[in-house]
Design a protein around this motif. Structure first.
Motif, mmCIF file in Angstrom:
data_model
loop_
_atom_site.group_PDB
_atom_site.id
_atom_site.type_symbol
_atom_site.label_atom_id
_atom_site.label_comp_id
_atom_site.label_asym_id
_atom_site.label_seq_id
_atom_site.Cartn_x
_atom_site.Cartn_y
_atom_site.Cartn_z
ATOM 1 N N GLY A 195 0.794 -1.226 0.000
ATOM 2 C CA GLY A 195 0.000 0.000 0.000
ATOM 3 C C GLY A 195 0.823 1.272 0.000
ATOM 4 N N ASP A 196 2.093 1.179 -0.234
ATOM 5 C CA ASP A 196 2.986 2.341 -0.268
ATOM 6 C C ASP A 196 3.979 2.127 -1.395
ATOM 7 O OD1 ASP A 196 4.554 4.548 0.155
ATOM 8 O OD2 ASP A 196 5.292 3.944 2.132
ATOM 9 N N ALA A 197 3.964 3.020 -2.364
ATOM 10 C CA ALA A 197 4.834 2.856 -3.536
ATOM 11 C C ALA A 197 6.311 2.980 -3.192
ATOM 12 C CB ALA A 197 4.454 3.879 -4.611
ATOM 13 N N SER A 198 6.633 3.555 -2.054
ATOM 14 C CA SER A 198 8.039 3.766 -1.691
ATOM 15 C C SER A 198 8.506 2.828 -0.578
ATOM 16 C CB SER A 198 8.258 5.218 -1.242
ATOM 17 O OG SER A 198 7.494 5.513 -0.076
ATOM 18 N N TYR A 199 7.778 1.793 -0.300
ATOM 19 C CA TYR A 199 8.139 0.919 0.827
ATOM 20 C C TYR A 199 9.480 0.228 0.573
ATOM 21 C CZ TYR A 199 7.947 -2.909 4.184
ATOM 22 O OH TYR A 199 8.249 -3.803 5.176
ATOM 23 N N ILE A 200 9.629 -0.414 -0.561
ATOM 24 C CA ILE A 200 10.887 -1.094 -0.877
ATOM 25 C C ILE A 200 12.019 -0.083 -1.029
ATOM 26 C CG2 ILE A 200 12.049 -2.534 -2.598
ATOM 27 C CD1 ILE A 200 9.413 -3.925 -3.100
ATOM 28 N N PHE A 201 11.719 1.078 -1.581
ATOM 29 C CA PHE A 201 12.738 2.113 -1.723
ATOM 30 C C PHE A 201 13.246 2.590 -0.367
ATOM 31 C CE2 PHE A 201 13.456 6.731 -1.623
ATOM 32 C CZ PHE A 201 14.636 6.786 -2.367
#
Length: 542
Positions: A195-201
């Motif tokens: 649910g967060d586009a920047s989680y892996i980043f």
């Protein structure tokens, strides 16, 4: 008058001390003269008498030799305090100097002066003989003394210079480029799963910060210090490889990770790359010329590397095993191995790898490499989608963040297949830029290995550079169907905490090595060297 002159000349001869004192002037400095007179000036002052005639210098007071010595001591400039060598170093150097003095020829007795027609010729021959004796080669040191001198050199303090700024720039450029591409390649999966586009980043950014800290730490530690802990590190690395087989977590068909909680996972095989480079460099540097022998060189090397490769292959990690084997072989070759023995060992190792390559899923990957467009929904799914991504990118790509293959078509787009996403979004230009950066990294690393003054540093730089460059070649070759597909991360660019932190620490070791390199008088690509080569080529042509 002539008799008086002859008498003064006889008194001024070297054998007559009293005559020399009367005939020779007092050659003292003005400062000493001033101290002797006690007037504080360095020059005598002239006065005029009552009759207007210049008066002579004032008579000197008799001053003893002790007074002059005391004055000399007052005028001496205090010398700077120097750092003393350790007692062990002093004893070792004194022993070497004693051996040189004992082996040196005794001084020849004074020869009488000859006269006549052959006097000049005889004097010239004697001068040539004395110069040849003075420039005679000192006796060679024994192997034990050479070993002790090398150990002493590794412990003595030395002044560090500047780091290789080009190497630091290229690594930071790859790291920043990798952060951007990880965010772009993982945004769709992060938004779908977390649910967060920047989680892996965000996780990759955290690992990048830890990697930079590790690089700064290793950059400021003298690389010679790692020799003391290389054996302990090697034993710990082997223990971790055994633990991962028993308690490791399996994923993507391999057992490579030790998991601590739900957030931290560690891959011991990544740490083994650095620890093995540190240990093999120390081991080969201690062996010296014994590296060329079979019993003390090749056999222990094959056993050591074979044990490590066996544990890594049991984890079903063929790519990491190939990287370790190539890096260790490059170090062994650089240490002066016997070429015939090395080729025999490579042939035997190649047969072992071939037997492992035709087992299990590796056999199907070899079949897929021979025909990439067969079974595109099965074993060739990742390779086929990678080729589609590279082909659709063209020269300049679809644009940063505009990849279509990352939206569920290409497996692991931010780890093993990130080079395909680079080709799709940035095109051929982006792929060439990445490859040029790794080529520049290889040039700076092998340049350090060539200019490092000691064998240990040279072998260590060779191993680390080979490891990073070969890993990049395997990742790029797998994505472009140049070699059979195997999953290894692209250094500094792919997502992965263990790989990134260990790689940055290894770069810190390289940067520390660069602080002690010996710059040549005429570098290979300097203007002076190019002008000399051009001049020689013109002379040959004419």
């Amino acid at each position: 008058m002539p008799d008086e002159r002859q008498r003064q000349a006889r008194q001024a001869r070297p054998g007559n001390q009293e005559g020399r004192r009367k005939a020779l002037p007092h050659l003292r400095s003005p400062a000493l003269e001033a101290l002797a007179r006690g007037d504080g000036s360095g020059q005598g002052q002239s006065e005029r008498g009552k009759k207007g005639k210049p008066a002579g210098r004032s008579p000197r007071k008799p001053v003893s030799s002790q007074a002059y010595l005391a004055a000399e001591e007052q005028l001496k400039v205090p010398s700077l305090a120097r750092k003393r060598l350790p007692a062990r170093a002093v004893r070792l150097l004194d022993g070497v100097l004693d051996r040189v003095e004992q082996a040196a020829p005794a001084p020849a007795p004074a020869r009488p002066q000859r006269s006549g027609l052959t006097a000049g010729w005889r004097r010239r021959l004697l001068a040539e003989e004395e110069s040849a004796t003075a420039t005679a080669t000192p006796p060679e040191l024994s192997e034990e003394e050479q070993r002790r001198l090398e150990e002493l050199e590794m412990r003595l303090p030395r002044v560090a210079g500047k780091i290789d700024h080009w190497l630091l720039i290229v690594v930071l450029a790859l790291l920043c480029f990798g952060l951007v591409m990880v965010y772009s390649a993982s945004s769709f999966i992060s938004a779908s799963l977390y649910g967060d586009a920047s989680y892996i980043f965000q996780r990759e950014l955290l690992w990048a910060v830890l990697g930079v800290i590790a690089m700064l730490v290793t950059m400021h530690i003298d690389y010679r210090l790692w020799r003391r802990f290389s054996l302990i590190g090697m034993l710990l690395a082997l223990a971790l490889l055994v633990l991962v087989l028993k308690f490791g977590t399996s994923a993507y068909g391999a057992t490579r990770w030790l998991t601590f909680g739900s957030f931290i996972s560690f891959q011991p095989s990544e740490l083994v790359k650095l620890v093995l480079a540190l240990y093999i460099a120390d081991w080969l540097a201690r062996k010296g010329k014994q590296v060329r022998t079979f019993l003390y060189g090749l056999a222990p090397f094959v056993i050591l590397v074979g044990v490590v490769l066996g544990l890594v292959l049991l984890e079903k990690d063929m790519g990491t095993a190939v990287i370790i084997a190539v890096a260790a072989t490059a170090m062994f070759f650089s240490a002066g191995a016997n070429i015939a023995q090395l080729l025999l060992a490579l042939a035997c190792g190649g047969l072992v790898f071939l037997t492992q390559a035709f087992r299990g899923y590796r056999y199907f990957r070899l079949l897929g490499f021979l025909n990439p467009f067969r079974d595109v929904t099965g074993i060739n799914l990742q390779l086929y989608q990678s080729l589609l991504a590279l082909g659709s990118g063209g020269w300049f790509g679809l644009g940063l963040g505009a990849s279509r293959q990352k939206t569920g078509y290409l497996p692991l787009p931010y780890i093993d297949s990130i080079f395909a996403i680079i080709g799709e979004e940035l095109g051929f230009i982006g792929c060439v830029t990445v490859m040029l950066l790794f080529l520049w990294l290889a040039f700076r690393g092998f340049r350090l290995a060539r200019r490092t003054p000691d064998l240990y540093g040279s072998l260590l730089a060779t191993g680390i550079t080979t490891w990073l460059v070969v890993q990049a070649m395997i990742n790029i070759g797998s994505s472009t169907a140049s070699i059979p597909y195997t999953g290894v991360p692209l250094p500094f660019i792919s997502f992965g905490g263990s790989s990134l932190v260990v790689s940055m620490a290894a770069v810190g070791v390289l940067l520390n090595i660069s602080r002690y390199v010996q710059e040549p008088d005429d570098p290979l690509f300097s203007r002076r060297t190019l002008e000399l080569r051009l001049k020689r080529s013109r002379q040959r042509a004419s």
